[in-house]
Design a protein around this motif. Structure first.
Motif, PDB file in Angstrom:
ATOM      1  N   HIS A   1       3.162   5.901  -5.846  1.00 48.58           N
ATOM      2  CA  HIS A   1       3.731   6.391  -4.572  1.00 48.58           C
ATOM      3  C   HIS A   1       4.786   7.461  -4.850  1.00 48.58           C
ATOM      4  CE1 HIS A   1       2.003   4.098  -1.309  1.00 48.58           C
ATOM      5  NE2 HIS A   1       2.260   2.931  -1.874  1.00 48.58           N
TER       6      HIS A   1
ATOM      7  N   ARG B   1       2.683  -3.160   4.044  1.00 51.88           N
ATOM      8  CA  ARG B   1       1.696  -2.081   4.024  1.00 51.88           C
ATOM      9  C   ARG B   1       2.372  -0.722   4.212  1.00 51.88           C
ATOM     10  NH1 ARG B   1      -0.902  -1.477   9.502  1.00 51.88           N
ATOM     11  NH2 ARG B   1      -2.820  -1.087   8.373  1.00 51.88           N
ATOM     12  N   SER B   2       1.797   0.280   3.551  1.00 51.57           N
ATOM     13  CA  SER B   2       2.417   1.604   3.576  1.00 51.57           C
ATOM     14  C   SER B   2       2.308   2.257   4.955  1.00 51.57           C
ATOM     15  CB  SER B   2       1.763   2.513   2.535  1.00 51.57           C
ATOM     16  OG  SER B   2       0.385   2.677   2.825  1.00 51.57           O
ATOM     17  N   GLU B   3       1.425   1.728   5.814  1.00 50.87           N
ATOM     18  CA  GLU B   3       1.300   2.276   7.169  1.00 50.87           C
ATOM     19  C   GLU B   3       2.520   1.933   8.018  1.00 50.87           C
ATOM     20  OE1 GLU B   3      -0.935   0.620   5.495  1.00 50.87           O
ATOM     21  OE2 GLU B   3      -2.946   1.436   5.758  1.00 50.87           O
ATOM     22  N   TYR B   4       3.431   1.123   7.490  1.00 54.29           N
ATOM     23  CA  TYR B   4       4.611   0.680   8.230  1.00 54.29           C
ATOM     24  C   TYR B   4       5.905   1.248   7.650  1.00 54.29           C
ATOM     25  CZ  TYR B   4       2.065  -2.982  10.881  1.00 54.29           C
ATOM     26  OH  TYR B   4       1.235  -3.676  11.733  1.00 54.29           O
ATOM     27  N   PRO B   5       6.075   2.572   7.646  1.00 49.57           N
ATOM     28  CA  PRO B   5       7.289   3.127   7.028  1.00 49.57           C
ATOM     29  C   PRO B   5       8.577   2.662   7.696  1.00 49.57           C
ATOM     30  CG  PRO B   5       6.082   4.831   8.254  1.00 49.57           C
ATOM     31  CD  PRO B   5       5.191   3.635   8.183  1.00 49.57           C
TER      32      PRO B   5
ATOM     33  N   CYS C   1      -5.647   0.957  11.759  1.00 46.99           N
ATOM     34  CA  CYS C   1      -4.488   0.258  12.318  1.00 46.99           C
ATOM     35  C   CYS C   1      -3.154   0.789  11.827  1.00 46.99           C
ATOM     36  CB  CYS C   1      -4.528  -1.247  12.102  1.00 46.99           C
ATOM     37  SG  CYS C   1      -3.422  -2.051  13.277  1.00 46.99           S
ATOM     38  N   LEU C   2      -2.370   1.228  12.796  1.00 53.46           N
ATOM     39  CA  LEU C   2      -1.001   1.673  12.539  1.00 53.46           C
ATOM     40  C   LEU C   2      -0.009   0.696  13.168  1.00 53.46           C
ATOM     41  CD1 LEU C   2      -1.668   5.454  13.225  1.00 53.46           C
ATOM     42  CD2 LEU C   2      -1.055   4.470  11.012  1.00 53.46           C
TER      43      LEU C   2
ATOM     44  N   ARG D   1      -3.293  11.340  10.900  1.00 52.98           N
ATOM     45  CA  ARG D   1      -4.110  10.145  10.726  1.00 52.98           C
ATOM     46  C   ARG D   1      -4.398   9.574  12.105  1.00 52.98           C
ATOM     47  NH1 ARG D   1      -2.228   6.498   5.870  1.00 52.98           N
ATOM     48  NH2 ARG D   1      -0.220   6.298   6.921  1.00 52.98           N
TER      49      ARG D   1
ATOM     50  N   GLU E   1       0.043  -6.477   7.319  1.00 52.24           N
ATOM     51  CA  GLU E   1      -0.551  -6.778   8.621  1.00 52.24           C
ATOM     52  C   GLU E   1      -1.571  -5.701   9.005  1.00 52.24           C
ATOM     53  OE1 GLU E   1       1.477  -8.230  12.703  1.00 52.24           O
ATOM     54  OE2 GLU E   1       2.095  -6.280  12.022  1.00 52.24           O
ATOM     55  N   GLY E   2      -2.776  -5.813   8.464  1.00 52.37           N
ATOM     56  CA  GLY E   2      -3.747  -4.744   8.655  1.00 52.37           C
ATOM     57  C   GLY E   2      -4.718  -4.947   9.807  1.00 52.37           C
TER      58      GLY E   2
ATOM     59  N   TYR F   1       5.588  -7.914   0.503  1.00 53.59           N
ATOM     60  CA  TYR F   1       4.557  -6.881   0.311  1.00 53.59           C
ATOM     61  C   TYR F   1       4.249  -6.265   1.671  1.00 53.59           C
ATOM     62  CZ  TYR F   1       0.124  -4.753  -1.226  1.00 53.59           C
ATOM     63  OH  TYR F   1      -0.896  -3.885  -1.529  1.00 53.59           O
TER      64      TYR F   1
ATOM     65  N   ARG G   1       7.672  -4.519  -2.088  1.00 56.17           N
ATOM     66  CA  ARG G   1       6.595  -3.732  -2.697  1.00 56.17           C
ATOM     67  C   ARG G   1       5.782  -3.117  -1.576  1.00 56.17           C
ATOM     68  NH1 ARG G   1       5.446  -5.088  -7.976  1.00 56.17           N
ATOM     69  NH2 ARG G   1       7.411  -5.622  -8.965  1.00 56.17           N
ATOM     70  N   ARG G   2       5.452  -1.836  -1.780  1.00 51.32           N
ATOM     71  CA  ARG G   2       4.648  -1.140  -0.791  1.00 51.32           C
ATOM     72  C   ARG G   2       3.173  -1.289  -1.115  1.00 51.32           C
ATOM     73  NH1 ARG G   2       7.241   4.704  -1.459  1.00 51.32           N
ATOM     74  NH2 ARG G   2       7.791   3.811  -3.477  1.00 51.32           N
ATOM     75  N   GLY G   3       2.366  -1.494  -0.110  1.00 49.73           N
ATOM     76  CA  GLY G   3       0.919  -1.452  -0.278  1.00 49.73           C
ATOM     77  C   GLY G   3       0.498   0.002  -0.374  1.00 49.73           C
ATOM     78  N   ALA G   4      -0.799   0.224  -0.430  1.00 52.47           N
ATOM     79  CA  ALA G   4      -1.259   1.603  -0.575  1.00 52.47           C
ATOM     80  C   ALA G   4      -2.532   1.847   0.220  1.00 52.47           C
ATOM     81  CB  ALA G   4      -1.448   1.953  -2.048  1.00 52.47           C
ATOM     82  N   GLY G   5      -2.591   1.254   1.415  1.00 50.97           N
ATOM     83  CA  GLY G   5      -3.691   1.562   2.311  1.00 50.97           C
ATOM     84  C   GLY G   5      -4.976   0.810   2.033  1.00 50.97           C
ATOM     85  N   ALA G   6      -4.867  -0.412   1.515  1.00 51.45           N
ATOM     86  CA  ALA G   6      -6.079  -1.210   1.295  1.00 51.45           C
ATOM     87  C   ALA G   6      -5.998  -2.464   2.165  1.00 51.45           C
ATOM     88  CB  ALA G   6      -6.225  -1.588  -0.173  1.00 51.45           C
TER      89      ALA G   6
ATOM     90  N   LEU H   1       1.946   0.656  -8.645  1.00 53.77           N
ATOM     91  CA  LEU H   1       1.753   1.192  -7.288  1.00 53.77           C
ATOM     92  C   LEU H   1       2.986   1.964  -6.818  1.00 53.77           C
ATOM     93  CD1 LEU H   1      -0.666  -0.933  -7.214  1.00 53.77           C
ATOM     94  CD2 LEU H   1      -0.292  -0.912  -4.770  1.00 53.77           C
ATOM     95  N   GLU H   2       4.147   1.397  -7.076  1.00 52.99           N
ATOM     96  CA  GLU H   2       5.391   2.074  -6.680  1.00 52.99           C
ATOM     97  C   GLU H   2       5.510   3.408  -7.408  1.00 52.99           C
ATOM     98  OE1 GLU H   2       7.713   1.222  -4.430  1.00 52.99           O
ATOM     99  OE2 GLU H   2       6.630  -0.569  -3.831  1.00 52.99           O
TER     100      GLU H   2
ATOM    101  N   TYR I   1      -7.083   2.482  -4.161  1.00 57.53           N
ATOM    102  CA  TYR I   1      -6.272   2.516  -2.935  1.00 57.53           C
ATOM    103  C   TYR I   1      -6.454   3.822  -2.165  1.00 57.53           C
ATOM    104  CZ  TYR I   1      -4.009  -1.606  -4.901  1.00 57.53           C
ATOM    105  OH  TYR I   1      -3.770  -2.852  -5.408  1.00 57.53           O
ATOM    106  N   HIS I   2      -6.633   3.673  -0.838  1.00 58.02           N
ATOM    107  CA  HIS I   2      -6.858   4.852   0.013  1.00 58.02           C
ATOM    108  C   HIS I   2      -5.705   5.847  -0.035  1.00 58.02           C
ATOM    109  CE1 HIS I   2     -10.398   3.018   1.658  1.00 58.02           C
ATOM    110  NE2 HIS I   2      -9.746   2.031   2.236  1.00 58.02           N
ATOM    111  N   ASP I   3      -4.482   5.342  -0.235  1.00 57.88           N
ATOM    112  CA  ASP I   3      -3.308   6.226  -0.140  1.00 57.88           C
ATOM    113  C   ASP I   3      -3.261   7.298  -1.226  1.00 57.88           C
ATOM    114  OD1 ASP I   3      -2.398   4.853   2.013  1.00 57.88           O
ATOM    115  OD2 ASP I   3      -0.558   4.081   1.073  1.00 57.88           O
ATOM    116  N   PHE I   4      -3.807   7.005  -2.387  1.00 53.16           N
ATOM    117  CA  PHE I   4      -3.626   7.934  -3.511  1.00 53.16           C
ATOM    118  C   PHE I   4      -4.719   8.985  -3.537  1.00 53.16           C
ATOM    119  CE2 PHE I   4      -1.806   3.815  -5.196  1.00 53.16           C
ATOM    120  CZ  PHE I   4      -0.518   4.141  -4.827  1.00 53.16           C
TER     121      PHE I   4
END
Lengths: 516, 157
Positions: free
Chosen positions: B32, A222-226, B123-124, B81, A182-183, A220, A261-266, B28-29, B67-70
């Protein structure tokens, strides 16, 4: 008898101090020798009242909010002695904001302990799944189709048609992929559902599995949602333990397993085919369609890709019947939508209402206008790829088709409000910048168009050849709309063109400069 | 100990791949997990991941860079952030970002003397309590300078 208090552990509530309030309540209760049972629930969605503490008293749930940590002692004293408290809001369900909603998908969010299977079942959970166990695959798909449920991720495609297509594929391996990436700015309903009632989403996924013959589900997130990732992980374990997830579910002989599965900020991974690539461990680039994921999806297998709220709505459809659900809404937009009031708004939060509610009702009646108190200027509907609307458009109903007729988009139901201080030319520049930042790079209209668009708006901002550059942007937008592979490049023109059309004065930089 | 074991992140990369059954779809996992253990994705770990997962180095590098996270360099001790998306802009996210950057004397993604870095994020999911920020995983709603300072102090403890 123990004192039962609810303090949300929803990320939004925690972001304004819910954890500190919960800790302070525990300390204050100990000091007073009170036997306190603290339940960490989801949020009721009245986010301006967070941290919202609820007391489960003899007259039902009583709300207090927003509560500060140093008010914990006085709150407990007021409850114990039956006296008033400055933060008291009365019975939770009687608060207008909540009372005037039609909560179907979010019926349990904020009400129950999100990780208690017993609590879930006591409040109507698992009824949809139990019904599904008595039905054929075809009958389940047909019920979902008849309910009129459309994809809540934004595109609004009928869920039942997608399910039928996957069901009809002869392959043994199929997948249910839940899109929890949900970005979109202005949306947070998926997050709230996953944190406040994760079992409902899992129940919907199991039903989708039973309906299509898939035995494997993937969420899936998003990683912004820990917080959501952690809540969903624990929910899967709890539901497996209860026998409603895993092998031979409740002796039915049917299997369904779910993994995360975690996303990675895309951002682009919210697009379904990018998400599938990402789940496969690849770059999140868009796939060309056809073939559609329902035929050739994850690992090339038939795959249902649905948004969190689509899947989480399926249980109530099966539990109460397609007709019940279909009765809500207008036109071809059936049921309810979880609208999210965001940005510069006094009472921001989640409002679940039947389709057809007007934008004005949401922003003014529920939202109470702008947070700053300055006059309203515009709202962006449906996330960063959605159109801006003007004051004159506020009486339009929230309905997929009615909004599309006015070149706007309902999308995921997010409404981001801006006051008069907003600079719409700057927002148009930002729309291109965001596309530039988040484009997957696969197709040229999006990859290059976003950069050229940003540069051109910057020229306008500097007052250079304004009329010619606006014409250039309109031409570029037409090309991006027609030539992009997915909604990222295809819809970025929506916010840009709506800003130019509705707020031309903000683009008239040359005369503004001349006047100085 | 073989030569490759001396490469930064090599042992961790092999161990993490093994816990994921050397399944390439888990890349990806795995990344991370590796970033949590090592702090970043060392460039030297890319051929090792490729070897374990039966992928080409280009495929692994392509994912790391997409990916932005890595990140391929060690990050700052404390990462703030700040959301730059529409809902947060409507509540002054740009001005907040400017104020914080000037006060800490850095530009975006630069590491301050005190070990703090500010990164943009889009967006958070806290759009009703904008502007939003996240300090080392702790979400802040209605973020202002004081709230961010307090969270940075908390994270530094």
């Amino acid at each position: 008898m123990s004192l039962v208090l609810f303090v949300p552990d929803d990320a939004a509530a925690v972001s304004v101090g819910a954890d500190r309030v919960a800790a302070a309540l525990a300390v204050a209760a100990e000091e007073r020798g009170l036997d306190l049972r603290l339940v960490r629930n989801g949020s009721r969605g009245m986010l301006w009242l967070e941290p919202l503490v609820e007391w489960d008293g003899p007259d039902g749930r009583m709300a207090f909010g927003p509560v500060a940590p140093d008010e914990a002692g006085s709150l407990l004293d007021a409850i114990s002695s039956g006296t008033g408290h400055p933060r008291a809001l009365g019975p939770t369900e009687e608060i207008d904001y909540l009372k005037n909603q039609e909560r179907l998908t979010f019926a349990r969010v904020g009400v129950i302990d999100p990780l208690s299977v017993r609590d879930f079942e006591a409040h109507g959970g698992l009824e949809g799944l139990k019904t599904a166990l008595t039905m054929t695959e075809e009958a389940i798909c047909e019920a979902v189709l008849q309910s009129g449920l459309r994809g809540r991720g934004g595109a609004g495609f009928p869920a039942g048609i997608k399910w039928h297509t996957v069901r009809e594929q002869a392959q043994a391996e199929k997948y249910i992929c839940c899109n929890a990436d949900e970005g979109d700015s202005g949306t947070f309903a998926d997050r709230m559902l996953m944190e406040g009632d994760p079992f409902t989403l899992l129940e919907g996924m199991v039903i989708a599995g039973f309906a299509t013959g898939a035995r494997q589900g993937i969420v899936y997130i998003r990683s912004e949602y820990p917080h959501a990732i952690s809540k969903m992980t624990r929910a899967i374990e709890a539901l497996e333990e209860a026998g409603w997830l895993g092998g031979n579910i409740r002796g039915s002989g049917k299997d369904f397993r779910v993994s995360i599965r975690r996303g990675a900020g895309a951002y682009i991974c919210g697009e379904e085919s990018s998400m599938l690539n990402s789940i496969e461990g690849r770059r999140g680039t868009v796939r060309s369609k056809p073939p559609i994921p329902a035929i050739h999806g994850l690992f090339g297998k038939p795959t249902v890709v649905n948004n969190v709220l689509t899947l989480a709505t399926v249980p109530v459809v099966l539990a109460k019947g397609a007709e019940f659900y279909k009765d809500f809404g207008m036109g071809r937009s059936r049921g309810t939508q979880a609208f999210q009031l965001a940005g510069n708004i006094r009472r921001g939060g989640l409002v679940e209402k039947a389709f057809g509610v007007t934008i004005r009702e949401l922003i003014e009646t529920f939202g109470g206008g702008t947070a700053t108190g300055r006059p309203f200027r515009t709202a962006q509907l449906g996330g960063p790829l959605g159109a801006y609307v003007s004051e004159e458009m506020l009486d339009l109903p929230m309905d997929y088709e009615a909004l599309a007729e006015h070149k706007a988009m309902l999308g995921h139901g997010g409404i981001t409000v801006f006051d008069e201080t907003v600079d719409m030319a700057e927002m148009a520049r930002f729309a291109f910048e965001f596309c530039e930042e988040e484009s997957c790079g696969k197709c040229t209209p999006c990859r290059i168009g976003a950069v050229r668009g940003r540069e051109t708006v910057e020229k306008i901002l500097r007052g250079e050849n304004v009329a010619r550059n606006i014409a250039l942007i309109e031409d570029l937008c037409e090309l991006m709309t027609d030539g992009s592979l997915c909604a990222m490049g295809g819809l970025t023109p929506m916010p840009v063109l709506s800003a130019i059309l509705l707020f031309p004065e903000d683009f008239d930089r040359a005369s503004a400069l001349a006047a100085e | 100990m073989s030569v490759s074991e001396e490469i930064p992140g090599a042992r961790e990369a092999r161990a993490i791949c093994a816990t994921r059954s050397n399944d390439p779809s888990m890349l990806l996992e795995i990344l991370h997990d590796l970033q949590v253990r090592v702090g970043h994705i060392p460039g030297e770990s890319v051929p090792i991941l490729a070897d374990c997962l039966n992928l080409s180095k280009a495929e692994v590098y392509g994912v790391v860079s997409f990916y932005h996270d890595f990140r391929t360099e060690p990050g700052a001790p404390i990462t703030v952030r700040i959301c730059q998306a529409e809902a947060c802009r409507s509540m002054g996210a740009e001005a907040l970002t400017e104020r914080l950057l000037s006060r800490y004397g850095v530009s975006l993604s630069e590491i301050s003397a005190a070990g703090v870095t500010f990164e943009p994020v889009y967006c958070l999911g806290n759009c009703a309590l904008a502007p939003a920020a996240m300090v080392d995983g702790a979400l802040i709603g209605r973020a202002d300078g004081a709230a961010v300072d307090a969270a940075i102090a908390e994270a530094g403890r």
